[in-house]
Scaffold this motif. Structure first.
Motif, PDB file in Angstrom:
ATOM      1  N   VAL A   1       0.832  -1.199   0.000  1.00  0.00           N
ATOM      2  CA  VAL A   1       0.000   0.000   0.000  1.00  0.00           C
ATOM      3  C   VAL A   1       0.870   1.253   0.000  1.00  0.00           C
ATOM      4  N   VAL A   2       1.914   1.264   0.826  1.00  0.00           N
ATOM      5  CA  VAL A   2       2.803   2.425   0.886  1.00  0.00           C
ATOM      6  C   VAL A   2       3.535   2.618  -0.445  1.00  0.00           C
ATOM      7  N   VAL A   3       4.019   1.527  -1.021  1.00  0.00           N
ATOM      8  CA  VAL A   3       4.738   1.631  -2.296  1.00  0.00           C
ATOM      9  C   VAL A   3       3.799   2.108  -3.408  1.00  0.00           C
ATOM     10  N   ALA A   4       2.560   1.589  -3.419  1.00  0.00           N
ATOM     11  CA  ALA A   4       1.604   1.984  -4.452  1.00  0.00           C
ATOM     12  C   ALA A   4       1.249   3.459  -4.347  1.00  0.00           C
ATOM     13  N   LEU A   5       0.978   3.928  -3.115  1.00  0.00           N
ATOM     14  CA  LEU A   5       0.535   5.311  -2.929  1.00  0.00           C
ATOM     15  C   LEU A   5       1.685   6.296  -2.789  1.00  0.00           C
ATOM     16  N   GLY A   6       2.822   5.816  -2.290  1.00  0.00           N
ATOM     17  CA  GLY A   6       3.942   6.722  -2.042  1.00  0.00           C
ATOM     18  C   GLY A   6       4.968   6.778  -3.145  1.00  0.00           C
ATOM     19  N   GLU A   7       5.009   5.739  -4.004  1.00  0.00           N
ATOM     20  CA  GLU A   7       6.015   5.688  -5.070  1.00  0.00           C
ATOM     21  C   GLU A   7       5.379   5.623  -6.452  1.00  0.00           C
ATOM     22  N   LEU A   8       4.559   4.600  -6.679  1.00  0.00           N
ATOM     23  CA  LEU A   8       4.055   4.348  -8.028  1.00  0.00           C
ATOM     24  C   LEU A   8       3.052   5.401  -8.491  1.00  0.00           C
ATOM     25  N   TYR A   9       2.058   5.684  -7.662  1.00  0.00           N
ATOM     26  CA  TYR A   9       1.032   6.640  -8.097  1.00  0.00           C
ATOM     27  C   TYR A   9       1.597   8.053  -8.287  1.00  0.00           C
ATOM     28  N   PRO A  10       2.422   8.566  -7.364  1.00  0.00           N
ATOM     29  CA  PRO A  10       3.036   9.881  -7.623  1.00  0.00           C
ATOM     30  C   PRO A  10       3.889   9.891  -8.884  1.00  0.00           C
ATOM     31  N   ALA A  11       4.610   8.788  -9.125  1.00  0.00           N
ATOM     32  CA  ALA A  11       5.422   8.725 -10.345  1.00  0.00           C
ATOM     33  C   ALA A  11       4.541   8.692 -11.581  1.00  0.00           C
ATOM     34  N   ALA A  12       3.401   8.004 -11.490  1.00  0.00           N
ATOM     35  CA  ALA A  12       2.465   7.969 -12.621  1.00  0.00           C
ATOM     36  C   ALA A  12       1.938   9.365 -12.922  1.00  0.00           C
ATOM     37  N   ARG A  13       1.647  10.135 -11.892  1.00  0.00           N
ATOM     38  CA  ARG A  13       1.168  11.506 -12.094  1.00  0.00           C
ATOM     39  C   ARG A  13       2.274  12.397 -12.649  1.00  0.00           C
ATOM     40  N   GLU A  14       3.507  12.181 -12.200  1.00  0.00           N
ATOM     41  CA  GLU A  14       4.619  13.015 -12.642  1.00  0.00           C
ATOM     42  C   GLU A  14       4.916  12.827 -14.124  1.00  0.00           C
ATOM     43  N   HIS A  15       4.809  11.589 -14.602  1.00  0.00           N
ATOM     44  CA  HIS A  15       5.183  11.296 -15.986  1.00  0.00           C
ATOM     45  C   HIS A  15       4.000  11.324 -16.941  1.00  0.00           C
ATOM     46  N   GLY A  16       2.810  11.534 -16.419  1.00  0.00           N
ATOM     47  CA  GLY A  16       1.641  11.649 -17.266  1.00  0.00           C
ATOM     48  C   GLY A  16       0.784  12.797 -16.774  1.00  0.00           C
ATOM     49  N   SER A  17      -0.496  12.556 -16.683  1.00  0.00           N
ATOM     50  CA  SER A  17      -1.410  13.549 -16.121  1.00  0.00           C
ATOM     51  C   SER A  17      -2.121  12.939 -14.930  1.00  0.00           C
ATOM     52  N   GLU A  18      -2.710  13.801 -14.123  1.00  0.00           N
ATOM     53  CA  GLU A  18      -3.433  13.297 -12.950  1.00  0.00           C
ATOM     54  C   GLU A  18      -4.573  12.378 -13.381  1.00  0.00           C
ATOM     55  N   ARG A  19      -5.222  12.725 -14.464  1.00  0.00           N
ATOM     56  CA  ARG A  19      -6.359  11.924 -14.939  1.00  0.00           C
ATOM     57  C   ARG A  19      -5.897  10.568 -15.451  1.00  0.00           C
ATOM     58  N   SER A  20      -4.832  10.542 -16.264  1.00  0.00           N
ATOM     59  CA  SER A  20      -4.361   9.274 -16.812  1.00  0.00           C
ATOM     60  C   SER A  20      -3.839   8.362 -15.703  1.00  0.00           C
ATOM     61  N   ALA A  21      -3.199   8.957 -14.686  1.00  0.00           N
ATOM     62  CA  ALA A  21      -2.706   8.163 -13.563  1.00  0.00           C
ATOM     63  C   ALA A  21      -3.867   7.523 -12.808  1.00  0.00           C
TER      64      ALA A  21
END
Length: 265
Positions: free
Chosen positions: A226-246
């Motif tokens: 849960v921490v890795v998904a919310l603290g690493e993966l999801y923020p990285a998804a938003r950084e490299h794309g858009s908030e909506r696509s993430a």
């Protein structure tokens, strides 16, 4: 227990776990991944990890604690303690990991900060998945030794989520370093931990294991993911794309796992 059945279960569980390398090979099969693909893959992986943690790992943890604990300790309390213990553990470990620990990584199209961030995300994801794969390997081995009709759907489910997970591990590593061999190797190693889990099952001759230990391990791994998904993966998804696509890719990951579970019963 039939020795032939034990080794067949070990082989099938190992093959299912090692399918992370398929995702790794897909990651390096084309051009170096762009930001949109990175965003979608990491959001998708975050969705898988969140869904598995809350619907499977915590439920498994509670079931093991129910078998292990007497009336002296509440089962829910033990499950929550393991879950939040895993969250605290990975949070502390992540804080101790220097942000620039991999600043030597070479990248062709992004700045050094982005390369470091991507590489770090890929490695932390690989570690979290490895920790998840250990009890998963033992549990899958145990189910398969009990009967192929029970074990095979579980192995198929493992395979279905290991391929996109392997992709999400290898993509950021490949994007940050440009090294195909390293990206595939890291995805392979994360899946190899499933083999170790199955090996522990072989040593225990059928994989019942210690319910108290398994309950604590599965609860802690759920918290870690849960921490890795919310603290690493999801923020990285938003950084490299858009908030909506993430967000959409995260939901897609959840729907993918829900569909796989419903399809396989």
């Amino acid at each position: 227990m039939d020795l032939q059945n034990i080794w067949l279960s070990f082989l099938l569980t190992s093959l299912g776990g090692l399918t992370t390398v398929i995702g790794g090979l897909i990651a390096i099969s084309g051009r170096k991944p762009g930001g949109r693909l990175l965003s979608l893959s990491m959001g998708f992986a975050a969705g898988i990890m969140l869904f598995v943690s809350f619907t499977e790992m915590l439920a498994e943890s509670r079931e093991h604690f129910e078998r292990a604990l007497s009336g002296d300790l509440p089962v829910e309390g033990a499950t929550f303690l393991a879950f939040f213990g895993g969250m605290i553990l990975v949070t502390v470990a992540s804080a101790l990991l220097p942000e620039e620990a991999h600043s030597h990584v070479h990248i062709h199209e992004c700045g050094g900060h982005h390369a470091t961030s991507l590489y770090r995300t890929g490695l932390i994801t690989a570690v979290a998945i490895s920790l998840h794969n250990l009890p998963e390997g033992l549990a899958t081995f145990s189910a398969t030794t009990a009967g192929l009709s029970l074990g095979l759907p579980l192995i198929i489910a493992v395979t279905l989520h290991n391929i996109p997970i392997g992709l999400s591990i290898a993509l950021p590593v490949y994007a940050a370093t440009g090294k195909k061999r390293r990206a595939v190797l890291i995805s392979l190693l994360s899946g190899f931990v499933t083999v170790i889990g199955a090996g522990i099952g072989v040593l225990l001759l059928g994989g019942g294991g210690n319910d108290l230990l398994m309950g604590a391990l599965m609860g802690a791994v759920a918290g870690i993911m849960v921490v890795v998904a919310l603290g690493e993966l999801y923020p990285a998804a938003r950084e490299h794309g858009s908030e909506r696509s993430a967000l959409y890719s995260l939901i897609a990951g959840m729907l993918f796992m829900a569909g796989a579970m419903l399809f396989l019963g």
